[in-house]
Design an enzyme around this catalytic site. Sequence first.
Site, PDB file in Angstrom:
ATOM      1  N   ASP A  77     -10.968   2.996   4.631  1.00  0.00           N
ATOM      2  CA  ASP A  77     -11.405   1.649   4.408  1.00  0.00           C
ATOM      3  C   ASP A  77     -12.802   1.346   4.118  1.00  0.00           C
ATOM      4  OD1 ASP A  77      -9.201  -0.392   4.004  1.00  0.00           O
ATOM      5  OD2 ASP A  77      -8.842  -0.401   6.148  1.00  0.00           O
TER       6      ASP A  77
ATOM      7  N   GLN B 294      -4.334  -1.380  10.005  1.00  0.00           N
ATOM      8  CA  GLN B 294      -4.197  -2.644   9.123  1.00  0.00           C
ATOM      9  C   GLN B 294      -4.955  -3.725  10.172  1.00  0.00           C
ATOM     10  OE1 GLN B 294      -3.088  -3.313   6.119  1.00  0.00           O
ATOM     11  NE2 GLN B 294      -3.794  -5.543   6.405  1.00  0.00           N
TER      12      GLN B 294
ATOM     13  N   LYS C 251       0.750  -1.275   0.063  1.00  0.00           N
ATOM     14  CA  LYS C 251       0.196   0.019  -0.017  1.00  0.00           C
ATOM     15  C   LYS C 251       0.847   1.328   0.073  1.00  0.00           C
ATOM     16  CE  LYS C 251      -3.650  -2.472   2.132  1.00  0.00           C
ATOM     17  NZ  LYS C 251      -4.564  -2.736   3.589  1.00  0.00           N
TER      18      LYS C 251
END
Length: 284
Positions: free
Chosen positions: A119, A96, A52
């Site tokens: 997200d 994460q 990412k």
Amino acid sequence: MKILDGKYVSQKVRDSIKQEILEIKEKEGKVPGLAVIQAGDNLASKIYVNSKIKQCAEVGIESKNFIMSADVSEKELLDKIEELNNDDTIDGILVQLPLPDHIDTPKVIEAIEIGKDVDGFKPENLGKVVLGDETALISCTPAGILRLFEEYNIDLEGKDVVVIGRSNIVGKPMTALLINEGATVTVCNSKTKNISEKTKTADVIIVAVGKANFLTGDMIKKDAVIIDVGINRDQDNKICGDVDYESVKETVGFITPVPGGVGPMTIAMLLNNTLKAFKNGKKI
Ligand code: NAP
């Protein structure tokens, strides 16, 4: 059989994001910023985060990586999120997952400001997706799948779609997006009876179960479109999806490969959400 090429489409998405960020930078002297929080030393998480961060740099998003130890306290995590919520240079915050077991994950996600929830995991963003609100930060995997349909001109209106899996990050937001596109959607879970009776008549099947070879050729109709979300390891320890590729390949119309299908689209949509969060923040 035609391939829905996530590698190719994600590159196209990244090129367009890069161009837009270049223009914003020239005009405003600012670029979107993404904060990535990692706790513990889960190897898969490290690989995902590195990928990412690398892709952020490629498109011109400034990323900051916060690595915390596996015994980080919930308070420390919440304090970090609070600090980033108040940081004007940060447009998106990504935590994460999975977090260490002693951390209340929903509580941590809840702490992220709605507009920085790149997200798309917060209840408010899922609610916006259900309502078809244009400002929604859509969960990246379903958003990436929708982008693939668009790219290959697969019209969902009036189609019978079966989604297998009802997770909050894939199955549920995917279902809402499909409904908004005018599809007729059946959502299956581990308790569903006779799944193959449903998949056999489906125009489109989206499999997000996490079991290798779950969907087989005898479960689909001719020319069905199959989206394989799963990430598993086969007997040879090679990455594979939820679809038994060999058995569907004579019958299927379109299919996403694993790897190279949904995976790269998911990361591209994270970059897209970061740009969208920046723009939603009215900084341009
Ligand atoms: P999850 O939270 O584990 O959910 C799995 C879903 O599959 C659940 O709803 C479960 O039903 C259902 N299920 C399990 N066994 C089943 C069966 N025998 N028949 C029908 N349904 C069954 O998983 P997730 O987070 O959605 O992820 C699913 C897979 O996609 C995983 O392999 C994950 O690694 C992968 N994934 C890939 C990407 C990507 O970017 N490519 C992104 C996200 C996830 P119940 O609810 O009844 O338990």
